[in-house]
Every structure is written in C-alpha cells, then in structure tokens.
Design an enzyme around this catalytic site. Structure first.
Site, PDB file in Angstrom:
ATOM      1  N   GLY A  46       0.829  -1.195   0.000  1.00  0.00           N
ATOM      2  CA  GLY A  46       0.000   0.000   0.000  1.00  0.00           C
ATOM      3  C   GLY A  46       0.861   1.240   0.000  1.00  0.00           C
ATOM      4  O   GLY A  46       2.072   1.173   0.264  1.00  0.00           O
ATOM      5  N   GLN A  51       2.807  10.036   1.915  1.00  0.00           N
ATOM      6  CA  GLN A  51       4.114   9.357   1.947  1.00  0.00           C
ATOM      7  C   GLN A  51       5.009   9.783   0.777  1.00  0.00           C
ATOM      8  O   GLN A  51       6.222   9.572   0.817  1.00  0.00           O
ATOM      9  CB  GLN A  51       3.931   7.835   1.907  1.00  0.00           C
ATOM     10  CG  GLN A  51       3.297   7.265   3.174  1.00  0.00           C
ATOM     11  CD  GLN A  51       3.129   5.775   3.072  1.00  0.00           C
ATOM     12  OE1 GLN A  51       2.160   5.290   2.493  1.00  0.00           O
ATOM     13  NE2 GLN A  51       4.074   5.026   3.623  1.00  0.00           N
ATOM     14  N   CYS A  94       5.567  -0.308   7.528  1.00  0.00           N
ATOM     15  CA  CYS A  94       5.271   0.931   6.795  1.00  0.00           C
ATOM     16  C   CYS A  94       6.508   1.315   5.991  1.00  0.00           C
ATOM     17  O   CYS A  94       7.623   1.272   6.524  1.00  0.00           O
ATOM     18  CB  CYS A  94       4.913   2.046   7.779  1.00  0.00           C
ATOM     19  SG  CYS A  94       4.469   3.601   6.972  1.00  0.00           S
ATOM     20  N   LEU A  95       6.296   1.671   4.738  1.00  0.00           N
ATOM     21  CA  LEU A  95       7.427   2.056   3.895  1.00  0.00           C
ATOM     22  C   LEU A  95       8.083   3.347   4.399  1.00  0.00           C
ATOM     23  O   LEU A  95       9.233   3.617   4.068  1.00  0.00           O
ATOM     24  CB  LEU A  95       6.965   2.215   2.439  1.00  0.00           C
ATOM     25  CG  LEU A  95       6.403   0.933   1.815  1.00  0.00           C
ATOM     26  CD1 LEU A  95       5.851   1.203   0.425  1.00  0.00           C
ATOM     27  CD2 LEU A  95       7.467  -0.174   1.761  1.00  0.00           C
ATOM     28  N   HIS A 136      -4.725   1.183   7.447  1.00  0.00           N
ATOM     29  CA  HIS A 136      -3.380   1.747   7.620  1.00  0.00           C
ATOM     30  C   HIS A 136      -3.184   2.930   6.662  1.00  0.00           C
ATOM     31  O   HIS A 136      -2.698   3.992   7.067  1.00  0.00           O
ATOM     32  CB  HIS A 136      -2.356   0.636   7.361  1.00  0.00           C
ATOM     33  CG  HIS A 136      -0.925   1.080   7.377  1.00  0.00           C
ATOM     34  ND1 HIS A 136      -0.030   0.699   8.357  1.00  0.00           N
ATOM     35  CD2 HIS A 136      -0.212   1.861   6.522  1.00  0.00           C
ATOM     36  CE1 HIS A 136       1.150   1.237   8.112  1.00  0.00           C
ATOM     37  NE2 HIS A 136       1.068   1.944   6.987  1.00  0.00           N
ATOM     38  N   GLU A 137      -3.566   2.738   5.385  1.00  0.00           N
ATOM     39  CA  GLU A 137      -3.370   3.817   4.395  1.00  0.00           C
ATOM     40  C   GLU A 137      -4.287   4.998   4.699  1.00  0.00           C
ATOM     41  O   GLU A 137      -3.887   6.153   4.539  1.00  0.00           O
ATOM     42  CB  GLU A 137      -3.620   3.300   2.966  1.00  0.00           C
ATOM     43  CG  GLU A 137      -2.723   2.168   2.513  1.00  0.00           C
ATOM     44  CD  GLU A 137      -1.245   2.399   2.797  1.00  0.00           C
ATOM     45  OE1 GLU A 137      -0.794   3.554   2.789  1.00  0.00           O
ATOM     46  OE2 GLU A 137      -0.541   1.404   3.072  1.00  0.00           O
ATOM     47  N   HIS A 140      -2.834   7.300   7.184  1.00  0.00           N
ATOM     48  CA  HIS A 140      -1.844   8.252   6.641  1.00  0.00           C
ATOM     49  C   HIS A 140      -2.530   9.546   6.195  1.00  0.00           C
ATOM     50  O   HIS A 140      -1.943  10.628   6.283  1.00  0.00           O
ATOM     51  CB  HIS A 140      -1.131   7.645   5.428  1.00  0.00           C
ATOM     52  CG  HIS A 140       0.028   6.749   5.761  1.00  0.00           C
ATOM     53  ND1 HIS A 140       1.137   7.195   6.438  1.00  0.00           N
ATOM     54  CD2 HIS A 140       0.251   5.432   5.490  1.00  0.00           C
ATOM     55  CE1 HIS A 140       2.007   6.185   6.573  1.00  0.00           C
ATOM     56  NE2 HIS A 140       1.495   5.105   6.014  1.00  0.00           N
TER      57      HIS A 140
END
Ligand code: K1U
Ligand code: ZN
Length: 177
Positions: A46, A51, A94-95, A136-137, A140
């Site tokens: 994702g 981000q 998480c990236l 999660h996304e 953000h």
C-alpha cells in the site's frame, strides 16, 4: 510512469491531514499510477499520498501475493462506511518506517466507499490483510502512523531509532560530497 521518493519518518509532512480530491482527473489518475509503480518497486502492499509528499486523499493498495496476478486498487477520498465490532491484531509495517514492525489491533472487516481512477464511486468490503492495509493507508491521510496505535514507550524507541538512522545517512552523504 515514474517512481516517486518515499518520505521516511520522523518528518512533519507525515503528520498533516490530507485534503479531499475534487474529482479524479487525468493528473490524479497519473499520480495513482506513479504511486502504484513506487509501491511495487519498494516493495509494499500500500501507499498513501502524504508518503510521497502529496497531501491529497489518495491511496493505492495491492495485497495480492507472489504468483497472483496484480490486483491494484486506486482510491480517492476513501471513507469507511461500516466497520465490524470484531477487532483483530495484525503485524504492520510501513514504507515510511523501514524495518519496523509491530502488532496493531483494528476492526477485522470494513466496507469502504471511494472514487476509482475513472472518477466512478465504488464500494468494497474487505477482510484480512486488505482490511488492515485500507485502514493503515487511510490513517496516513489523517497524519496518523501505525506507531500512533502502540505504547508511547515503543513509539519513542522506534522514532528515535529512525531519527538516528536519518542523521547517520545525512552525515554519510555530506562526507561523500
Ligand atoms: O503504508 C505503507 O507504507 C505500506 C505498508 C502497508 C501495510 C503493510 C502491512 C500491514 C499494514 C500496512 C507496507 O506495504 S509495509 C511492507 C510490507 O508489508 C510488504 C512488503 C513486501 C511484501 C509484502 C508486504
Ligand atoms: Zn504506512
């Protein structure tokens, strides 16, 4: 298509709330495609606008595994219209917080309404990793990271570790200049 730079925590840009998209036009569709390319290359399952430094309510997700054909989801203005009372813990990464993983408990199933890449309203029900990734996304988009769901002790350890790595990285780059 183009790969975008992923912002690494701690960074104030990851703590801001993203603005709604008026409508999904060609530029937004291109951004969604670029975000997907960036996510696949990372690799991740994702990615959210903030981000990559874009404070718009856009997320992309593909939780298909290894051999499965790509099943990308491109969402603008996602809204959770229903969430199950049942909650389930799942390990999250998480990236923007590389190599950090913690258990987070969230609703097990969600129904989400969004605009797709053609500006059409869609609604899907999700469970398992897809439900986790959607939530999660969407966090953000509110400036919330998965570490905001864990104890402040663990959160501070993770954020200090990442800050140290960033500082070290910058110092290395400066030495090479
Ligand atoms: O938001 C992000 O940075 C993406 C994040 C999404 C996510 C993963 C797992 C649980 C919750 C949310 C990631 O993709 S982290 C990387 C990851 O989980 C992964 C990487 C390669 C293959 C499979 C998974
Ligand atoms: Zn993330």
């Amino acid at each position: 298509m183009a790969q975008l730079d992923i912002i690494i925590a701690p960074d104030p840009r990851l703590k801001r709330k993203a603005a709604p998209v008026a409508n999904v036009d060609a530029a937004t569709a291109k951004l969604m495609a670029d975000m997907l390319e960036t996510m696949y290359a990372a690799p991740g399952v994702g990615l959210a606008g903030p981000q990559v430094g874009v404070l718009k309510r856009i997320i992309v997700i593909d939780t298909g595994r290894d051999e499965a054909p790509p099943a990308p989801l491109k969402m603008a203005n996602p809204e959770i219209v229903w969430a199950s009372d049942e909650r389930k813990p799942h390990e999250e990464g998480c990236l923007s917080l590389p190599q950090e993983y913690e258990m987070v408990t969230r609703p097990e199933r969600v129904r989400v309404r969004y605009l797709d890449e053609n500006n059409a309203v869609q609604e899907i029900e999700a469970e398992g990793l897809l439900a986790v990734a959607i939530q999660h996304e969407m966090d953000h988009l509110e400036g919330v990271l998965f570490v905001d769901h864990i104890s402040s002790l663990k959160r501070n350890i993770i954020l200090r570790r990442l800050a140290k790595q960033k500082k070290h990285g910058k110092r290395s780059a400066a030495v090479g200049e």
